[in-house]
Motif scaffolding. Sequence first.
Motif, PDB file in Angstrom:
ATOM      1  N   GLY A 174       0.818  -1.207   0.000  1.00 56.05           N
ATOM      2  CA  GLY A 174       0.000   0.000   0.000  1.00 56.05           C
ATOM      3  C   GLY A 174       0.854   1.258   0.000  1.00 56.05           C
ATOM      4  O   GLY A 174       2.065   1.220  -0.148  1.00 56.05           O
ATOM      5  N   ALA A 175       0.201   2.408   0.184  1.00 57.52           N
ATOM      6  CA  ALA A 175       0.899   3.692   0.193  1.00 57.52           C
ATOM      7  C   ALA A 175       1.413   4.059   1.579  1.00 57.52           C
ATOM      8  O   ALA A 175       2.266   4.939   1.716  1.00 57.52           O
ATOM      9  N   THR A 176       0.890   3.386   2.610  1.00 58.28           N
ATOM     10  CA  THR A 176       1.315   3.681   3.975  1.00 58.28           C
ATOM     11  C   THR A 176       1.537   2.378   4.740  1.00 58.28           C
ATOM     12  O   THR A 176       1.048   1.321   4.345  1.00 58.28           O
ATOM     13  N   VAL A 177       2.254   2.500   5.842  1.00 59.76           N
ATOM     14  CA  VAL A 177       2.489   1.359   6.717  1.00 59.76           C
ATOM     15  C   VAL A 177       2.605   1.890   8.150  1.00 59.76           C
ATOM     16  O   VAL A 177       3.120   2.992   8.361  1.00 59.76           O
ATOM     17  N   ARG A 178       2.050   1.134   9.093  1.00 61.46           N
ATOM     18  CA  ARG A 178       2.158   1.511  10.510  1.00 61.46           C
ATOM     19  C   ARG A 178       3.285   0.703  11.134  1.00 61.46           C
ATOM     20  O   ARG A 178       3.353  -0.503  10.975  1.00 61.46           O
ATOM     21  N   ILE A 179       4.134   1.410  11.860  1.00 63.64           N
ATOM     22  CA  ILE A 179       5.274   0.786  12.523  1.00 63.64           C
ATOM     23  C   ILE A 179       5.146   1.040  14.022  1.00 63.64           C
ATOM     24  O   ILE A 179       4.878   2.167  14.436  1.00 63.64           O
ATOM     25  N   ARG A 180       5.364  -0.012  14.800  1.00 71.25           N
ATOM     26  CA  ARG A 180       5.315   0.128  16.253  1.00 71.25           C
ATOM     27  C   ARG A 180       6.683   0.548  16.770  1.00 71.25           C
ATOM     28  O   ARG A 180       7.686  -0.107  16.518  1.00 71.25           O
ATOM     29  N   PHE A 181       6.701   1.663  17.469  1.00 73.41           N
ATOM     30  CA  PHE A 181       7.888   2.176  18.138  1.00 73.41           C
ATOM     31  C   PHE A 181       7.658   2.114  19.642  1.00 73.41           C
ATOM     32  O   PHE A 181       6.509   1.962  20.082  1.00 73.41           O
ATOM     33  N   PRO A 182       8.715   2.244  20.430  1.00 77.04           N
ATOM     34  CA  PRO A 182       8.512   2.255  21.882  1.00 77.04           C
ATOM     35  C   PRO A 182       7.486   3.297  22.329  1.00 77.04           C
ATOM     36  O   PRO A 182       6.706   3.057  23.243  1.00 77.04           O
ATOM     37  N   ALA A 183       7.437   4.442  21.652  1.00 76.54           N
ATOM     38  CA  ALA A 183       6.494   5.498  22.021  1.00 76.54           C
ATOM     39  C   ALA A 183       5.078   5.234  21.515  1.00 76.54           C
ATOM     40  O   ALA A 183       4.138   5.904  21.927  1.00 76.54           O
ATOM     41  N   GLY A 184       4.899   4.282  20.598  1.00 77.83           N
ATOM     42  CA  GLY A 184       3.581   3.979  20.048  1.00 77.83           C
ATOM     43  C   GLY A 184       3.654   3.743  18.549  1.00 77.83           C
ATOM     44  O   GLY A 184       4.726   3.749  17.947  1.00 77.83           O
ATOM     45  N   ASP A 185       2.504   3.543  17.930  1.00 78.66           N
ATOM     46  CA  ASP A 185       2.418   3.278  16.492  1.00 78.66           C
ATOM     47  C   ASP A 185       2.532   4.580  15.704  1.00 78.66           C
ATOM     48  O   ASP A 185       1.901   5.583  16.056  1.00 78.66           O
ATOM     49  N   ILE A 186       3.304   4.540  14.642  1.00 79.06           N
ATOM     50  CA  ILE A 186       3.506   5.695  13.773  1.00 79.06           C
ATOM     51  C   ILE A 186       3.184   5.268  12.343  1.00 79.06           C
ATOM     52  O   ILE A 186       3.595   4.202  11.897  1.00 79.06           O
ATOM     53  N   GLU A 187       2.453   6.125  11.623  1.00 75.09           N
ATOM     54  CA  GLU A 187       2.128   5.836  10.231  1.00 75.09           C
ATOM     55  C   GLU A 187       3.165   6.470   9.315  1.00 75.09           C
ATOM     56  O   GLU A 187       3.476   7.657   9.440  1.00 75.09           O
ATOM     57  N   PHE A 188       3.701   5.663   8.402  1.00 69.97           N
ATOM     58  CA  PHE A 188       4.709   6.100   7.445  1.00 69.97           C
ATOM     59  C   PHE A 188       4.128   6.059   6.045  1.00 69.97           C
ATOM     60  O   PHE A 188       3.329   5.192   5.725  1.00 69.97           O
ATOM     61  N   THR A 189       4.569   6.968   5.209  1.00 74.84           N
ATOM     62  CA  THR A 189       4.229   6.985   3.797  1.00 74.84           C
ATOM     63  C   THR A 189       5.376   6.347   3.031  1.00 74.84           C
ATOM     64  O   THR A 189       6.541   6.611   3.320  1.00 74.84           O
ATOM     65  N   LEU A 190       5.039   5.511   2.087  1.00 76.27           N
ATOM     66  CA  LEU A 190       6.052   4.833   1.286  1.00 76.27           C
ATOM     67  C   LEU A 190       6.310   5.615   0.007  1.00 76.27           C
ATOM     68  O   LEU A 190       5.384   6.144  -0.603  1.00 76.27           O
ATOM     69  N   GLY A 191       7.580   5.692  -0.390  1.00 70.94           N
ATOM     70  CA  GLY A 191       7.931   6.394  -1.612  1.00 70.94           C
ATOM     71  C   GLY A 191       9.305   5.984  -2.104  1.00 70.94           C
ATOM     72  O   GLY A 191      10.021   5.244  -1.434  1.00 70.94           O
ATOM     73  N   GLU A 192       9.652   6.457  -3.269  1.00 74.83           N
ATOM     74  CA  GLU A 192      10.949   6.169  -3.882  1.00 74.83           C
ATOM     75  C   GLU A 192      11.858   7.375  -3.711  1.00 74.83           C
ATOM     76  O   GLU A 192      11.428   8.508  -3.893  1.00 74.83           O
ATOM     77  N   VAL A 193      13.115   7.110  -3.392  1.00 73.54           N
ATOM     78  CA  VAL A 193      14.109   8.178  -3.283  1.00 73.54           C
ATOM     79  C   VAL A 193      15.305   7.811  -4.136  1.00 73.54           C
ATOM     80  O   VAL A 193      16.152   6.992  -3.738  1.00 73.54           O
ATOM     81  N   GLY A 194      15.361   8.401  -5.321  1.00 72.41           N
ATOM     82  CA  GLY A 194      16.496   8.206  -6.217  1.00 72.41           C
ATOM     83  C   GLY A 194      16.938   6.757  -6.304  1.00 72.41           C
ATOM     84  O   GLY A 194      16.129   5.849  -6.458  1.00 72.41           O
ATOM     85  N   GLN A 195      18.230   6.557  -6.152  1.00 72.64           N
ATOM     86  CA  GLN A 195      18.800   5.221  -6.257  1.00 72.64           C
ATOM     87  C   GLN A 195      18.690   4.439  -4.949  1.00 72.64           C
ATOM     88  O   GLN A 195      19.075   3.275  -4.903  1.00 72.64           O
ATOM     89  N   MET A 196      18.155   5.047  -3.909  1.00 69.64           N
ATOM     90  CA  MET A 196      17.991   4.361  -2.622  1.00 69.64           C
ATOM     91  C   MET A 196      16.837   3.370  -2.668  1.00 69.64           C
ATOM     92  O   MET A 196      16.757   2.465  -1.868  1.00 69.64           O
ATOM     93  N   GLY A 197      15.909   3.578  -3.588  1.00 71.06           N
ATOM     94  CA  GLY A 197      14.745   2.702  -3.672  1.00 71.06           C
ATOM     95  C   GLY A 197      13.641   3.164  -2.735  1.00 71.06           C
ATOM     96  O   GLY A 197      13.525   4.343  -2.408  1.00 71.06           O
ATOM     97  N   ARG A 198      12.837   2.193  -2.294  1.00 72.96           N
ATOM     98  CA  ARG A 198      11.671   2.528  -1.460  1.00 72.96           C
ATOM     99  C   ARG A 198      12.091   2.853  -0.032  1.00 72.96           C
ATOM    100  O   ARG A 198      12.884   2.130   0.556  1.00 72.96           O
ATOM    101  N   VAL A 199      11.525   3.943   0.464  1.00 75.27           N
ATOM    102  CA  VAL A 199      11.732   4.322   1.857  1.00 75.27           C
ATOM    103  C   VAL A 199      10.372   4.599   2.479  1.00 75.27           C
ATOM    104  O   VAL A 199       9.404   4.908   1.796  1.00 75.27           O
ATOM    105  N   ALA A 200      10.327   4.461   3.787  1.00 78.44           N
ATOM    106  CA  ALA A 200       9.139   4.817   4.561  1.00 78.44           C
ATOM    107  C   ALA A 200       9.485   6.085   5.318  1.00 78.44           C
ATOM    108  O   ALA A 200      10.537   6.166   5.958  1.00 78.44           O
TER     109      ALA A 200
END
Length: 170
Positions: free
Chosen positions: A81-107
Motif C-alpha cells: 500500500g501507500a502507507t504502513v504503521r510501525i510500532r515504536f517504543p512510544a507507540g504506532d507511527i504511520e509512514f508513507t512509502l515512496g521512492e528516493v532516487g537510487q535508494m529505492g523505497r523508503v518509509a
Amino acid sequence: MTGSAPNPARDRDAAAWGELLAASYREIGDRAMRDLPIYNGALGVEAVGFRPFNGTMVGIMVTPWFMNVVMPASAMRETSGATVRIRFPAGDIEFTLGEVGQMGRVASCSLFSPMFEFADMAAARATAEAALAELMLPDDSEEAVRRRAPATSQIDRRNFLRGSLTERRG
C-alpha cells in the motif's frame, strides 16, 4: 534494536545507510528543490541518529525543505500500500512509502515541512535528536507516564476568590 546489546557493525550499517540517503537528498536539493519557495537556504541535508531498530534501521533526515523520520521500506513485510504503521517504543507511527532516487523505497513520517521555523542547522539537528529520543521512549516508561500526568494544583478558596485560577484574557 531496542533492548539488545550494542552492536558496532549494525550501528555503522545504519549510519552508512543514513549517509547514503542524505547524499540522495543533497542531489535532489541541488537539482530540483533549491529554487522552490519552500527551500530554507540556511539549512543543509543531514542524517541524524540513524540506528538499528527491530531488524531494520531508523533515523531522521533533515533537509532544507523537510524533516522526516525515515526507514528503508525493503525490510518491511507489508509494503504493497501507500502507507504502513510501525510500532515504536512510544507507540504506532504511520509512514508513507515512496521512492528516493537510487535508494529505492523508503518509509517516511513527516515532522516538519517546510523548515522556515529553523534558523540554522544546530536548531534543526537539536530538534531531530529530541524527536528521535521521544520516538524511542517507551510509552509505559516512568518518564513518559510522568509527562502525561495532568498538572495538579491545589484549589483553595483564597486563590479562587482572587481569580488566579480563572482563564486570563488579554
